[in-house]
Design a protein around this motif. Structure first.
Motif, PDB file in Angstrom:
ATOM      1  N   PRO A  41      41.572  35.759  38.893  1.00 21.06           N
ATOM      2  CA  PRO A  41      40.393  34.954  39.216  1.00 21.06           C
ATOM      3  C   PRO A  41      40.493  33.551  38.641  1.00 21.06           C
ATOM      4  O   PRO A  41      40.827  33.360  37.470  1.00 21.06           O
ATOM      5  N   GLY A  42      40.256  32.557  39.484  1.00 21.64           N
ATOM      6  CA  GLY A  42      40.266  31.174  39.042  1.00 21.64           C
ATOM      7  C   GLY A  42      41.650  30.579  38.865  1.00 21.64           C
ATOM      8  O   GLY A  42      41.775  29.435  38.421  1.00 21.64           O
ATOM      9  N   LYS A  43      42.683  31.343  39.227  1.00 22.10           N
ATOM     10  CA  LYS A  43      44.050  30.848  39.064  1.00 22.10           C
ATOM     11  C   LYS A  43      44.765  30.809  40.398  1.00 22.10           C
ATOM     12  O   LYS A  43      44.360  31.473  41.355  1.00 22.10           O
ATOM     13  N   GLU A  44      45.848  30.050  40.450  1.00 24.10           N
ATOM     14  CA  GLU A  44      46.647  29.984  41.653  1.00 24.10           C
ATOM     15  C   GLU A  44      47.511  31.244  41.788  1.00 24.10           C
ATOM     16  O   GLU A  44      47.807  31.919  40.807  1.00 24.10           O
ATOM     17  N   ARG A  45      47.896  31.502  43.025  1.00 24.43           N
ATOM     18  CA  ARG A  45      48.787  32.631  43.268  1.00 24.43           C
ATOM     19  C   ARG A  45      50.139  32.334  42.631  1.00 24.43           C
ATOM     20  O   ARG A  45      50.696  31.237  42.806  1.00 24.43           O
ATOM     21  N   GLU A  46      50.692  33.307  41.911  1.00 27.26           N
ATOM     22  CA  GLU A  46      51.949  33.070  41.206  1.00 27.26           C
ATOM     23  C   GLU A  46      52.997  34.122  41.563  1.00 27.26           C
ATOM     24  O   GLU A  46      52.677  35.280  41.840  1.00 27.26           O
TER      25      GLU A  46
END
Length: 124
Positions: A41-46
């Motif tokens: 949540p709240g982060k870019e796809r990695e």
């Protein structure tokens, strides 16, 4: 049309294990690099891991190296991610994807088809 369906996510305590699966439709699964990504949540796809079409070459993000293992069964059109020694920071939605670039590509832009994702939650 290619369809990818992930399964195997769930809630696990820190230090535990899970095995994700990704079932692929179509007859071209064995011709492509496949990868796993995750998004918290709240982060870019990695990027998490990738595997060449033959299964001979594998690639991992530094954060999961030594704990996660990617594999594939081309006869079953299925991709796997064995996750051991899970940590709370591994909590995310995990996606499988079909690669179109070089086998070691870590950018989501190098993958064209994506599954719907499966939630992995690691409690401390």
């Amino acid at each position: 049309q290619v369809q990818l369906v992930e399964s195997g996510g769930g809630l696990v305590q820190a230090g535990g294990s899970l095995r994700l699966s990704c079932a692929a439709s179509g007859r071209t699964f064995s011709s492509y690099t496949m990868g796993w990504f995750r998004q918290a949540p709240g982060k870019e796809r990695e990027f998490v891991a990738a595997i060449s079409w033959s299964g001979i070459s594998t690639y991992y993000a530094d954060s999961v190296k030594g704990r996660f293992t990617i594999s594939r069964d081309n006869a079953k059109n299925t991709l796997y991610l064995q996750m051991n020694s899970l940590k709370p920071e591994d909590t995310a939605v995990y996606y499988c994807a079909r690669g179109t670039g070089p086998p070691g590509s870590t950018s989501p832009r190098s993958y064209d088809y994506w599954g719907q994702g499966t939630q992995v939650t690691v409690s401390s």
